[in-house]
Design a protein around this motif. Sequence first.
Motif, PDB file in Angstrom:
ATOM      1  N   UNK A  74       2.268 -11.579  -3.694  1.00 14.26           N
ATOM      2  CA  UNK A  74       0.894 -11.135  -3.435  1.00 14.26           C
ATOM      3  C   UNK A  74       0.857  -9.653  -3.070  1.00 14.26           C
ATOM      4  N   UNK A  75       1.815  -9.206  -2.272  1.00 16.93           N
ATOM      5  CA  UNK A  75       1.871  -7.792  -1.894  1.00 16.93           C
ATOM      6  C   UNK A  75       2.120  -6.926  -3.122  1.00 16.93           C
ATOM      7  N   UNK A  76       2.963  -7.413  -4.026  1.00  8.96           N
ATOM      8  CA  UNK A  76       3.232  -6.671  -5.252  1.00  8.96           C
ATOM      9  C   UNK A  76       1.959  -6.560  -6.099  1.00  8.96           C
ATOM     10  N   UNK A  77       1.160  -7.604  -6.129  1.00 13.20           N
ATOM     11  CA  UNK A  77      -0.113  -7.566  -6.859  1.00 13.20           C
ATOM     12  C   UNK A  77      -1.090  -6.612  -6.198  1.00 13.20           C
ATOM     13  N   UNK A  78      -1.124  -6.600  -4.870  1.00 15.42           N
ATOM     14  CA  UNK A  78      -2.082  -5.751  -4.149  1.00 15.42           C
ATOM     15  C   UNK A  78      -1.790  -4.262  -4.335  1.00 15.42           C
ATOM     16  N   UNK A  79      -0.529  -3.877  -4.387  1.00 16.31           N
ATOM     17  CA  UNK A  79      -0.207  -2.451  -4.540  1.00 16.31           C
ATOM     18  C   UNK A  79      -0.635  -1.952  -5.922  1.00 16.31           C
ATOM     19  N   UNK A  80      -0.713  -2.843  -6.894  1.00 14.04           N
ATOM     20  CA  UNK A  80      -1.128  -2.468  -8.239  1.00 14.04           C
ATOM     21  C   UNK A  80      -2.646  -2.406  -8.392  1.00 14.04           C
ATOM     22  N   UNK A  81      -3.364  -2.943  -7.435  1.00 11.62           N
ATOM     23  CA  UNK A  81      -4.828  -2.979  -7.496  1.00 11.62           C
ATOM     24  C   UNK A  81      -5.401  -1.679  -6.936  1.00 11.62           C
ATOM     25  N   UNK A  82      -6.141  -0.949  -7.752  1.00 11.91           N
ATOM     26  CA  UNK A  82      -6.707   0.340  -7.334  1.00 11.91           C
ATOM     27  C   UNK A  82      -7.599   0.215  -6.097  1.00 11.91           C
ATOM     28  N   UNK A  83      -8.243  -0.917  -5.938  1.00 11.27           N
ATOM     29  CA  UNK A  83      -9.158  -1.113  -4.823  1.00 11.27           C
ATOM     30  C   UNK A  83      -8.480  -1.216  -3.462  1.00 11.27           C
ATOM     31  N   UNK A  84      -7.162  -1.348  -3.437  1.00 13.98           N
ATOM     32  CA  UNK A  84      -6.427  -1.478  -2.181  1.00 13.98           C
ATOM     33  C   UNK A  84      -5.868  -0.149  -1.671  1.00 13.98           C
ATOM     34  N   UNK A  85      -6.222   0.940  -2.319  1.00 10.99           N
ATOM     35  CA  UNK A  85      -5.799   2.273  -1.905  1.00 10.99           C
ATOM     36  C   UNK A  85      -6.973   2.950  -1.215  1.00 10.99           C
ATOM     37  N   UNK A  86      -6.770   3.435  -0.004  1.00  8.90           N
ATOM     38  CA  UNK A  86      -7.827   4.105   0.755  1.00  8.90           C
ATOM     39  C   UNK A  86      -7.719   5.616   0.566  1.00  8.90           C
ATOM     40  N   UNK A  87      -8.859   6.235   0.379  1.00  9.41           N
ATOM     41  CA  UNK A  87      -8.893   7.663   0.102  1.00  9.41           C
ATOM     42  C   UNK A  87      -9.249   8.471   1.344  1.00  9.41           C
ATOM     43  N   UNK A  88      -8.592   9.618   1.492  1.00 11.55           N
ATOM     44  CA  UNK A  88      -8.967  10.582   2.529  1.00 11.55           C
ATOM     45  C   UNK A  88      -8.786  11.975   1.930  1.00 11.55           C
ATOM     46  N   UNK A  89      -9.502  12.936   2.494  1.00 13.71           N
ATOM     47  CA  UNK A  89      -9.463  14.296   1.968  1.00 13.71           C
ATOM     48  C   UNK A  89      -9.189  15.284   3.083  1.00 13.71           C
ATOM     49  N   UNK A  90      -8.454  16.323   2.734  1.00 16.34           N
ATOM     50  CA  UNK A  90      -8.201  17.426   3.650  1.00 16.34           C
ATOM     51  C   UNK A  90      -8.217  18.697   2.810  1.00 16.34           C
ATOM     52  N   UNK A  91      -9.367  19.349   2.748  1.00 16.20           N
ATOM     53  CA  UNK A  91      -9.503  20.526   1.905  1.00 16.20           C
ATOM     54  C   UNK A  91      -9.344  20.155   0.451  1.00 16.20           C
ATOM     55  N   UNK A  92      -8.357  20.738  -0.208  1.00 16.18           N
ATOM     56  CA  UNK A  92      -8.112  20.464  -1.621  1.00 16.18           C
ATOM     57  C   UNK A  92      -7.049  19.389  -1.835  1.00 16.18           C
ATOM     58  N   UNK A  93      -6.720  18.641  -0.789  1.00 18.27           N
ATOM     59  CA  UNK A  93      -5.762  17.548  -0.917  1.00 18.27           C
ATOM     60  C   UNK A  93      -6.492  16.218  -0.839  1.00 18.27           C
ATOM     61  N   UNK A  94      -6.258  15.383  -1.847  1.00 22.55           N
ATOM     62  CA  UNK A  94      -6.795  14.030  -1.866  1.00 22.55           C
ATOM     63  C   UNK A  94      -5.611  13.095  -1.658  1.00 22.55           C
TER      64      UNK A  94
END
Length: 118
Positions: free
Chosen positions: A89-109
């Motif tokens: 299940x963890x292997x499936x979750x890492x492949x799912x784009x929806x399980x990645x959280x985004x943060x920004x710091x200037x020009x770094x995503x």
Amino acid sequence: MKNLIKITLGIVLAVLVVSCGKNYTYEKVVVNNSDETIIVKTKYEGYKEEIVIAPRESKVVFVCTYQSYKKPTCDDVENKFELIGGSQDANSRISNKGNWNSSENGKTVRCTYEYNGE
């Protein structure tokens, strides 16, 4: 003379269009919140790497320069990841784009995936 003016205007326009793009640093980070060591395999356009992440540590598993007129999101760069040491299940979750959280710091995503030992 008219051709020279057209060529000059074309060069100026091309320089303006190219200079309007912005370079962003795009990172994907895996956080290992478990008590076990995990391995993340990453594949991207012929590039392959295995990254070992100790318990309670985090590592950048992918980084690139992204040129665009708008800031990229976690869905904009396609990567293939495989998690070794966790459940299927963890292997499936890492492949799912929806399980990645985004943060920004200037020009770094930064896109972060948190593994919790499940």
